[in-house]
Write a protein that holds these residues in place. Structure first.
Motif, PDB file in Angstrom:
ATOM      1  N   GLU A 228       0.888  -1.517   0.265  1.00 25.27           N
ATOM      2  CA  GLU A 228       0.115  -0.044  -0.130  1.00 25.27           C
ATOM      3  C   GLU A 228       0.907   1.237  -0.094  1.00 25.27           C
ATOM      4  OE1 GLU A 228      -2.895  -0.034   3.327  1.00 25.27           O
ATOM      5  OE2 GLU A 228      -3.756  -1.822   2.716  1.00 25.27           O
ATOM      6  N   ALA A 229       0.580   2.152  -0.653  1.00 26.78           N
ATOM      7  CA  ALA A 229       0.969   3.694  -0.593  1.00 26.78           C
ATOM      8  C   ALA A 229       1.013   4.199   0.778  1.00 26.78           C
ATOM      9  CB  ALA A 229       0.272   4.340  -1.762  1.00 26.78           C
ATOM     10  N   LYS A 230       2.471   4.808   1.103  1.00 24.00           N
ATOM     11  CA  LYS A 230       2.419   5.472   2.276  1.00 24.00           C
ATOM     12  C   LYS A 230       2.615   6.963   2.020  1.00 24.00           C
ATOM     13  CE  LYS A 230       5.025   1.442   4.325  1.00 24.00           C
ATOM     14  NZ  LYS A 230       6.359   1.086   4.847  1.00 24.00           N
ATOM     15  N   LYS A 231       2.868   7.256   0.793  1.00 22.21           N
ATOM     16  CA  LYS A 231       2.931   8.753   0.320  1.00 22.21           C
ATOM     17  C   LYS A 231       2.312   9.006  -0.979  1.00 22.21           C
ATOM     18  CE  LYS A 231       7.840   8.920   2.193  1.00 22.21           C
ATOM     19  NZ  LYS A 231       9.280   9.269   2.071  1.00 22.21           N
TER      20      LYS A 231
ATOM     21  N   ASP B 161       1.732  10.913  -4.811  1.00 21.83           N
ATOM     22  CA  ASP B 161       2.471  10.978  -5.864  1.00 21.83           C
ATOM     23  C   ASP B 161       3.239  12.286  -5.756  1.00 21.83           C
ATOM     24  OD1 ASP B 161       1.530   8.376  -6.496  1.00 21.83           O
ATOM     25  OD2 ASP B 161       0.487   9.401  -8.446  1.00 21.83           O
ATOM     26  N   CYS B 162       2.610  13.293  -5.346  1.00 23.35           N
ATOM     27  CA  CYS B 162       3.004  14.852  -5.166  1.00 23.35           C
ATOM     28  C   CYS B 162       4.127  14.764  -4.156  1.00 23.35           C
ATOM     29  CB  CYS B 162       2.020  15.797  -4.929  1.00 23.35           C
ATOM     30  SG  CYS B 162       0.875  15.926  -6.224  1.00 23.35           S
ATOM     31  N   GLU B 163       4.044  14.212  -2.965  1.00 23.61           N
ATOM     32  CA  GLU B 163       5.063  14.081  -1.995  1.00 23.61           C
ATOM     33  C   GLU B 163       6.259  13.263  -2.517  1.00 23.61           C
ATOM     34  OE1 GLU B 163       2.139  13.747   2.145  1.00 23.61           O
ATOM     35  OE2 GLU B 163       2.840  11.862   1.126  1.00 23.61           O
ATOM     36  N   ILE B 164       6.149  12.464  -3.543  1.00 24.69           N
ATOM     37  CA  ILE B 164       7.243  11.669  -3.746  1.00 24.69           C
ATOM     38  C   ILE B 164       8.081  12.515  -4.976  1.00 24.69           C
ATOM     39  CG2 ILE B 164       8.066   9.561  -5.290  1.00 24.69           C
ATOM     40  CD1 ILE B 164       5.784   8.043  -3.914  1.00 24.69           C
ATOM     41  N   GLN B 165       7.221  13.085  -5.829  1.00 26.43           N
ATOM     42  CA  GLN B 165       7.835  13.946  -6.789  1.00 26.43           C
ATOM     43  C   GLN B 165       8.702  15.044  -6.052  1.00 26.43           C
ATOM     44  OE1 GLN B 165       5.703  14.584 -10.530  1.00 26.43           O
ATOM     45  NE2 GLN B 165       4.059  13.449  -9.378  1.00 26.43           N
ATOM     46  N   ALA B 166       8.150  15.566  -5.254  1.00 24.86           N
ATOM     47  CA  ALA B 166       8.700  16.792  -4.239  1.00 24.86           C
ATOM     48  C   ALA B 166       9.972  16.471  -3.657  1.00 24.86           C
ATOM     49  CB  ALA B 166       7.804  17.365  -3.356  1.00 24.86           C
ATOM     50  N   GLU B 167       9.845  15.158  -3.162  1.00 23.52           N
ATOM     51  CA  GLU B 167      11.142  14.495  -2.609  1.00 23.52           C
ATOM     52  C   GLU B 167      12.256  14.452  -3.629  1.00 23.52           C
ATOM     53  OE1 GLU B 167      10.646  11.002  -0.167  1.00 23.52           O
ATOM     54  OE2 GLU B 167       9.189  12.052   1.109  1.00 23.52           O
ATOM     55  N   VAL B 168      11.901  13.962  -4.844  1.00 25.81           N
ATOM     56  CA  VAL B 168      13.146  13.855  -5.667  1.00 25.81           C
ATOM     57  C   VAL B 168      13.596  15.427  -6.050  1.00 25.81           C
ATOM     58  CG1 VAL B 168      13.420  13.291  -8.056  1.00 25.81           C
ATOM     59  CG2 VAL B 168      12.198  11.822  -6.677  1.00 25.81           C
ATOM     60  N   ARG B 169      12.851  16.424  -6.188  1.00 24.88           N
ATOM     61  CA  ARG B 169      13.185  17.735  -6.289  1.00 24.88           C
ATOM     62  C   ARG B 169      13.919  18.145  -5.391  1.00 24.88           C
ATOM     63  NH1 ARG B 169       7.660  17.882  -8.689  1.00 24.88           N
ATOM     64  NH2 ARG B 169       7.801  18.362 -10.808  1.00 24.88           N
TER      65      ARG B 169
ATOM     66  N   LEU C  97      12.173   6.632  -4.502  1.00 28.30           N
ATOM     67  CA  LEU C  97      11.637   5.799  -5.464  1.00 28.30           C
ATOM     68  C   LEU C  97      11.015   4.500  -5.192  1.00 28.30           C
ATOM     69  CD1 LEU C  97      13.994   6.654  -8.609  1.00 28.30           C
ATOM     70  CD2 LEU C  97      12.041   7.892  -7.760  1.00 28.30           C
ATOM     71  N   ARG C  98      11.537   3.751  -4.101  1.00 32.85           N
ATOM     72  CA  ARG C  98      10.997   2.567  -3.875  1.00 32.85           C
ATOM     73  C   ARG C  98       9.392   2.781  -3.277  1.00 32.85           C
ATOM     74  NH1 ARG C  98      10.642   0.611   1.051  1.00 32.85           N
ATOM     75  NH2 ARG C  98      11.599  -1.562   0.514  1.00 32.85           N
ATOM     76  N   GLU C  99       9.138   4.057  -3.067  1.00 30.50           N
ATOM     77  CA  GLU C  99       7.612   4.270  -2.462  1.00 30.50           C
ATOM     78  C   GLU C  99       6.653   4.429  -3.514  1.00 30.50           C
ATOM     79  OE1 GLU C  99       6.728   3.873   0.633  1.00 30.50           O
ATOM     80  OE2 GLU C  99       8.899   3.693   1.370  1.00 30.50           O
ATOM     81  N   CYS C 100       7.430   4.405  -4.817  1.00 26.65           N
ATOM     82  CA  CYS C 100       6.392   4.408  -6.168  1.00 26.65           C
ATOM     83  C   CYS C 100       5.483   3.452  -6.118  1.00 26.65           C
ATOM     84  CB  CYS C 100       7.204   4.497  -7.480  1.00 26.65           C
ATOM     85  SG  CYS C 100       8.098   6.156  -7.311  1.00 26.65           S
ATOM     86  N   ARG C 101       4.109   3.542  -6.548  1.00 25.51           N
ATOM     87  CA  ARG C 101       3.357   2.457  -6.512  1.00 25.51           C
ATOM     88  C   ARG C 101       2.622   2.395  -7.951  1.00 25.51           C
ATOM     89  NH1 ARG C 101       5.472   1.703  -2.850  1.00 25.51           N
ATOM     90  NH2 ARG C 101       5.045   1.218  -0.611  1.00 25.51           N
ATOM     91  N   SER C 102       3.482   3.167  -8.909  1.00 24.16           N
ATOM     92  CA  SER C 102       2.759   2.848 -10.370  1.00 24.16           C
ATOM     93  C   SER C 102       3.878   3.205 -11.294  1.00 24.16           C
ATOM     94  CB  SER C 102       1.633   3.729 -10.644  1.00 24.16           C
ATOM     95  OG  SER C 102       1.895   5.204 -10.716  1.00 24.16           O
ATOM     96  N   ASN C 103       4.038   2.600 -12.485  1.00 23.24           N
ATOM     97  CA  ASN C 103       4.905   2.906 -13.467  1.00 23.24           C
ATOM     98  C   ASN C 103       4.868   4.216 -13.993  1.00 23.24           C
ATOM     99  OD1 ASN C 103       6.820   1.328 -15.081  1.00 23.24           O
ATOM    100  ND2 ASN C 103       6.005   2.390 -16.815  1.00 23.24           N
ATOM    101  N   GLU C 104       3.732   4.896 -13.969  1.00 19.74           N
ATOM    102  CA  GLU C 104       3.424   6.294 -14.503  1.00 19.74           C
ATOM    103  C   GLU C 104       4.270   7.248 -13.429  1.00 19.74           C
ATOM    104  OE1 GLU C 104       0.456   3.674 -16.119  1.00 19.74           O
ATOM    105  OE2 GLU C 104       1.121   4.036 -13.998  1.00 19.74           O
ATOM    106  N   LEU C 105       4.165   6.871 -12.198  1.00 22.45           N
ATOM    107  CA  LEU C 105       4.878   7.730 -11.134  1.00 22.45           C
ATOM    108  C   LEU C 105       6.336   7.558 -11.211  1.00 22.45           C
ATOM    109  CD1 LEU C 105       4.837   9.730  -8.909  1.00 22.45           C
ATOM    110  CD2 LEU C 105       4.463   7.769  -7.146  1.00 22.45           C
ATOM    111  N   LEU C 106       6.908   6.356 -11.436  1.00 25.71           N
ATOM    112  CA  LEU C 106       8.181   6.136 -11.527  1.00 25.71           C
ATOM    113  C   LEU C 106       9.046   6.884 -12.913  1.00 25.71           C
ATOM    114  CD1 LEU C 106      10.844   4.578 -10.637  1.00 25.71           C
ATOM    115  CD2 LEU C 106      10.179   2.656 -12.095  1.00 25.71           C
ATOM    116  N   VAL C 107       8.289   6.678 -14.004  1.00 28.60           N
ATOM    117  CA  VAL C 107       8.644   7.294 -15.223  1.00 28.60           C
ATOM    118  C   VAL C 107       8.635   9.061 -14.750  1.00 28.60           C
ATOM    119  CG1 VAL C 107       7.892   8.086 -17.449  1.00 28.60           C
ATOM    120  CG2 VAL C 107       7.539   5.659 -16.735  1.00 28.60           C
ATOM    121  N   LYS C 108       7.590   9.913 -14.244  1.00 33.23           N
ATOM    122  CA  LYS C 108       7.587  11.070 -14.033  1.00 33.23           C
ATOM    123  C   LYS C 108       8.748  11.502 -13.071  1.00 33.23           C
ATOM    124  CE  LYS C 108       2.705  11.838 -14.324  1.00 33.23           C
ATOM    125  NZ  LYS C 108       1.254  12.207 -13.640  1.00 33.23           N
ATOM    126  N   CYS C 109       9.173  10.587 -12.110  1.00 35.14           N
ATOM    127  CA  CYS C 109      10.293  10.951 -11.168  1.00 35.14           C
ATOM    128  C   CYS C 109      11.693  10.871 -11.980  1.00 35.14           C
ATOM    129  CB  CYS C 109      10.595   9.842 -10.095  1.00 35.14           C
ATOM    130  SG  CYS C 109       9.158  10.008  -8.785  1.00 35.14           S
TER     131      CYS C 109
END
Length: 613
Positions: free
Chosen positions: A311-314, A316-324, A353-365
């Motif tokens: 299950e997602a803990k974060k 999508d926006c939070e994960i992308q913000a952490e990458v930036r 990135l291990r918190e990603c829960r979809s391929n789409e989010l991983l690609v965006k990151c």
């Protein structure tokens, strides 16, 4: 076809049969590994043997004591036309631990049900006692082989009984050879209270007049035992760790449940299992399991199933913000609290990135990372031995070289993610071995990792195009299991003297990397050490799970009888669960069973249905 990670089994030993083998059209016959059968299987007489167990089938429990005349005649006849398998009264289906473990198992898809066989989960549908004795008599009288011609004629046969008679008979057995015939009776004498002890003495005294005797005891402490209560997700994703301490020592049959002398040696056996939270580094195991799932998708060229991530803990926006945020703070020297080692950019990126829960989010990151590389926004120091593609791109960007950014299509994002996961996991593993002095030097564990990769690369199933990330992931499995094993041993045994701890590490890793791991149940390590090297808390905080005492009676150098006393803290069979009722003293809470064996020459006969075995 290639096998990478999908062949690794997390299924436990479970009883599964196709069509049950029948005897006289009424009884179920199973040929089991001696380790599967409770009580009798503990006797060293049957070590590494297969035992035939006869009881009622699951779907036809017949409980009446009397047999009709037709069945009586069928049982006692030796007419070949009435016997299955061309004259043999029994035809068996093998039921070994290997077959018990065979299931439609896939570590990556986790579509197996777990049922660990412990002593009290072996299923029996007992036969009435008197009938069991009559069945044994018929086998004794039968002149031909007891088994099918393709099976060893000396296979021991045990009838599972209901324990409803005065002696509380659990098994009635027979084993025939060309020279002798052994007859077995296994009876429950109760608990270890005064009445139970007196009953044990009475049983053992029956053979006292035979002559010489030799007595030895095997005591076992369960440090980790299979869990009986597990969550549903644990049932399908984990293999329980098992750890036992076993001591064998000469004894006196009348010193019941006596502890071994401190001068004895002990065998500590450890099965690390898989994803058992009771074992150290369980968090790393969960990471490795995720990495193995990704490696399987890469090797089989099948879409990665994100359901395995959990299950997602974060958001999508939070994960992308952490990458930036990571990009904007690339020069920060991050160290862990314990190891004080430098964690580079790709290692920290894996944590995000291990918190990603979809391929789409991983690609965006990853697109955010690539955009920063094109604009030279990432300036950081990487480990020299970071060989991931992302590390190469970062180095090219920092040095002003042309960037060859891969297209984020198909499984490419998964491969990029797996590469940085491997780098992080490998370096964390090395750090743990060095920090805890499990190795003499960092070079030693790096050499072990190198050898593990070479073994994977040279194995039969790896012949062909296999990505580096997949090879590295597979190579990390035995090293990680070795880390868990050494950590477990170090907490139970005094190993810090001289180079003993480093030697133990080499022995463990050598064993685990010797051949390909295909089933986590097979991964185990045993070490024999003086009992005085076992840490005191192990002996003082845990009660022995069983005492197994064997007495061999002989006359003029020839064995005439045997007795096997088993004291089990957990009732070995469900029909014995009431044996500890009203027993409050913990020292007395052992279920006691005595197996008596009488040995006859092949020419000697007994004519009564019930022998004095």
């Amino acid at each position: 076809s290639f096998r990478v990670m999908t062949d690794l089994q997390v299924s436990s030993a479970h009883v599964s049969q196709a069509q049950p083998t029948r005897y006289l059209g009424e009884f179920r016959v199973r040929l089991v590994d001696n380790r599967v059968l409770p009580i009798v299987g503990n006797d060293s007489l049957f070590n590494l043997q297969r035992i035939a167990v006869v009881d009622y089938p699951d779907n036809e429990k017949i409980i009446k004591e009397e047999m009709d005349e037709d069945k009586e005649n069928a049982m006692n006849t030796s007419d070949a036309n009435s016997q299955p398998a061309g004259g043999s009264p029994l035809k068996f289906e093998f039921l070994t631990l290997d077959k018990l473990r065979d299931a439609d198992s896939d570590l990556m898809n986790i579509k197996v049900s777990i049922r660990t066989i412990t002593e009290n989960t072996f299923s029996i549908n007992p036969i009435p006692v008197e009938r069991a004795f009559k069945l044994r008599q018929s086998l004794y009288d039968y002149e031909e082989r007891l088994l099918d011609a393709s099976l060893p004629p000396t296979t021991p046969i045990f009838f599972a009984c209901s324990a409803t008679d005065e002696m509380r008979t659990i098994y009635v057995g027979i084993q025939k050879t060309l020279a002798v015939c052994r007859l077995f009776n296994t009876e429950c004498t109760g608990a270890l209270d005064a009445e139970g002890r007196e009953s044990i003495y009475d049983q053992l005294d029956r053979f006292a007049a035979i002559g010489e005797k030799q007595c030895s005891t095997r005591m076992q402490i369960e440090i980790l035992r299979p869990r009986t209560h597990k969550k549903e997700e644990e049932m399908i994703e984990t293999v329980d760790a098992i750890s036992t301490l076993t001591v064998e020592y000469p004894s006196n049959e009348y010193d019941i449940a006596s502890m071994p002398p401190s001068t004895m040696h002990a065998t500590l056996a450890f099965y690390p299992g898989w994803c058992d939270s009771r074992v150290e580094y369980d968090g790393m195991t969960r990471d490795l399991q995720l990495m193995m799932t990704m490696a399987s998708a890469l090797h089989t060229n099948t879409p990665f199933d994100w359901a395995h991530v959990g299950e997602a803990k974060k958001t999508d926006c939070e994960i992308q913000a952490e990458v930036r945020a990571l990009i904007s703070d690339t020069n920060k020297q991050v160290i862990t609290d314990e190891s004080k080692r430098y964690i580079d950019f790709t290692e920290r990126l894996w944590d995000i990135l291990r918190e990603c829960r979809s391929n789409e989010l991983l690609v965006k990151c990853l697109q955010i990372i690539f955009s920063a590389l094109r604009s030279n926004s990432i300036s950081t120091i990487l480990h020299d031995d970071n060989y991931s593609n992302l590390a190469s791109l970062i180095r090219d960007s920092c040095r002003g070289r042309p960037l060859h950014v891969p297209r984020l299509e198909g499984l490419t994002p998964i491969e990029l993610l797996l590469e940085i996961a491997v780098e992080r996991f490998r370096r964390d593993t090395i750090t743990e071995f060095v920090k805890r002095s499990f190795v003499a030097s960092e070079g030693d564990i790096r050499e072990m990792l190198k050898n593990s990769v070479e073994r994977v690369r040279n194995s039969e199933w790896a012949q062909g195009a296999l990505s580096q990330a997949v090879e590295d992931t597979r190579a990390l499995i035995p090293i990680h299991l070795g880390l868990q094993t050494v950590a477990h041993l170090e907490r139970r045994v005094e190993l810090a003297r001289g180079n003993s701890l480093a030697k133990t590490t080499k022995d463990v890793i050598s064993r685990y990397t010797m051949k390909e791991i295909t089933n986590f149940h097979d991964v185990h390590f045993e070490m024999r050490v003086p009992l005085i090297q076992i840490k005191p808390e192990v002996m003082s905080s845990l009660k022995p799970s069983f005492f197994s005492t064997e007495i061999v009676y002989s006359c003029k150098g020839a064995e005439r009888a045997r007795a096997h006393l088993l004291l089990a803290r957990t009732p070995p069979l469900r029909i014995l669960e009431g044996a500890l009722a009203n027993i409050e003293d913990q020292e007395d809470r052992y279920v006691a069973t005595v197996t008596k064996c009488s040995t006859f020459s092949a020419k000697k006969r007994f004519k009564t249905g019930r022998s004095d075995a």
